[in-house]
Design a protein around this motif. Sequence first.
Motif, PDB file in Angstrom:
ATOM      1  N   THR A 136     -20.978 -21.248  10.405  1.00  0.00           N
ATOM      2  CA  THR A 136     -22.307 -21.227   9.778  1.00  0.00           C
ATOM      3  C   THR A 136     -23.319 -22.054  10.546  1.00  0.00           C
ATOM      4  O   THR A 136     -24.466 -21.621  10.768  1.00  0.00           O
TER       5      THR A 136
ATOM      6  N   PRO B  16     -24.621 -18.040  19.044  1.00  0.00           N
ATOM      7  CA  PRO B  16     -23.619 -17.062  18.607  1.00  0.00           C
ATOM      8  C   PRO B  16     -22.244 -17.712  18.585  1.00  0.00           C
ATOM      9  O   PRO B  16     -21.893 -18.508  19.460  1.00  0.00           O
TER      10      PRO B  16
ATOM     11  N   HIS C 231     -21.813  -8.120  19.880  1.00  0.00           N
ATOM     12  CA  HIS C 231     -22.471  -9.161  20.668  1.00  0.00           C
ATOM     13  C   HIS C 231     -21.615  -9.457  21.910  1.00  0.00           C
ATOM     14  O   HIS C 231     -20.377  -9.423  21.858  1.00  0.00           O
TER      15      HIS C 231
ATOM     16  N   THR D  94     -24.442 -20.556  14.047  1.00  0.00           N
ATOM     17  CA  THR D  94     -25.381 -19.441  13.958  1.00  0.00           C
ATOM     18  C   THR D  94     -26.725 -19.891  13.390  1.00  0.00           C
ATOM     19  O   THR D  94     -27.770 -19.383  13.786  1.00  0.00           O
TER      20      THR D  94
ATOM     21  N   GLY E 133     -22.691 -17.104   7.794  1.00  0.00           N
ATOM     22  CA  GLY E 133     -23.141 -16.931   9.170  1.00  0.00           C
ATOM     23  C   GLY E 133     -22.452 -15.718   9.771  1.00  0.00           C
ATOM     24  O   GLY E 133     -21.362 -15.333   9.333  1.00  0.00           O
ATOM     25  N   ARG E 134     -23.078 -15.103  10.753  1.00  0.00           N
ATOM     26  CA  ARG E 134     -22.467 -13.918  11.357  1.00  0.00           C
ATOM     27  C   ARG E 134     -22.960 -13.718  12.782  1.00  0.00           C
ATOM     28  O   ARG E 134     -24.081 -14.088  13.131  1.00  0.00           O
ATOM     29  N   THR E 135     -22.096 -13.149  13.598  1.00  0.00           N
ATOM     30  CA  THR E 135     -22.405 -12.687  14.940  1.00  0.00           C
ATOM     31  C   THR E 135     -21.956 -11.234  15.012  1.00  0.00           C
ATOM     32  O   THR E 135     -20.823 -10.930  14.624  1.00  0.00           O
TER      33      THR E 135
END
Length: 459
Positions: free
Chosen positions: A409, A417, A374, A412, A368-370
């Motif tokens: 994970t 976020p 952001h 997202t 998962g990523r933000t």
Amino acid sequence: MRADPTDRVLARIDGMREEMVAALAEAVAIRSVNPAYPDQDYDDLVGGETEVSRLLARLYRQAGAETELFGEVPGRDNVVGVVRGRGGGRSLILNGHVDVVPADDAARWSHDPFTAFVDETHVWGRGTADMKGGLVAQAFAALALAGTGTRLRGDLVLQGVVGEENLEHRLGTSAVLIRGFTADGAIIGEPTGVDRPLAVMPATPGVLIVHITVTGRSAHASMRSRMRSLAAAGEPAGEHAAEAVAASVIDDSAAPVAASAIDAALRIHDALRRLEAEWFDSRTDPLFEKGQFTIGLNVVDGAAHGSRSVAFIPDRTTLEYAVFYPPATGVSEIRSEIARTVREIVRQDPWLRANPPRIDWPMHYPGGRTDRDHPLCRTVRAARERAALGTPFAGPGDVLPFPSATDLTWFTAAGIPAVGLGPGAQAMAHAVDERCAIDELVGAAKAYALAAVAWCGVA
């Protein structure tokens, strides 16, 4: 000029330093080892997670939260506390897990792992860093807001979840989200200290476990020289001729009488090592350093007839890999690339062509990523920087990825976020003599409170 309301909040947190330490010590004393963790007695341990959730519920209620405890299975309760905002602001989740890993090596500890030891700088004990310290800091951030009369516009949602240490997100974070406790952003309080404390971590890699099982045909170990010579004679000249030790010993009728499963497995492993080297350039993500995505052989199990004797050529070998891959890459693509690499070696090897290896994928944890730009990540970075003023870790916080799987994970994946920030060094997680710096505990509480004010707004 109107005074900054957060000044009083930060002063309040400074004044609660001893209370925070006492609450963390109380949490450490609860043996909330994940009961489903390998090699543990489930019946002996179940209920510990619930006890930590009850402790947190008490703190959440003191902060004015509407509190609920619930579980998917008996004795393993999550806790959620919602501090209602006045309206008109974004909501924020502060999340952490209540379970810890075992401390079965207690004789190696300097102190009882489930009796907190407090010195001038640290709290020692299992779970201080991973991650009861983060949970306590989150609760005291809410207490400081309430104690100073700081009313947020958006809701503040406090979550203590079970199961994370054994990847049981369906009992913990996912169950909480499915129950409707969502928000516009989330901060996970896992320990994020690497080179410096309290890094901001907006990404976690995908993790895939791969088992490759190769079969052979056993014979006495003295047959290896004949196996090698016949294999070399039967292979075409070229770069792979010297590697053909996995081929079989051939009798007069050309039927194989022996084949080393370990030799064949190592040919597969060599190919996967080459693939791993290619990933340095082909598998990248701007939030991760190059080379951070790997195909690691961590368990090798091979022998003959189920024995460990060196007197026989092995007829079975299993290779077990931990694969870390970019969070934006689909797992089907990673599986296909690994399987294709194995198939190419099978095509080249007479024994493997006749006896194809089995590939199993027993565990997958998506990444998962933000984005680092952001608004949530920028908000948490600014909060961390202000919270650290006057401390040994003053200055902008590092922005780094988590090195392994976390509950980021599942936020997202739900469209929320999320970033990680929490007290404690990552090297302390699961370690003997685990400990958390008290300054980091206080700093994390300040960062959570400041982030809540900036993200949710103040009424």
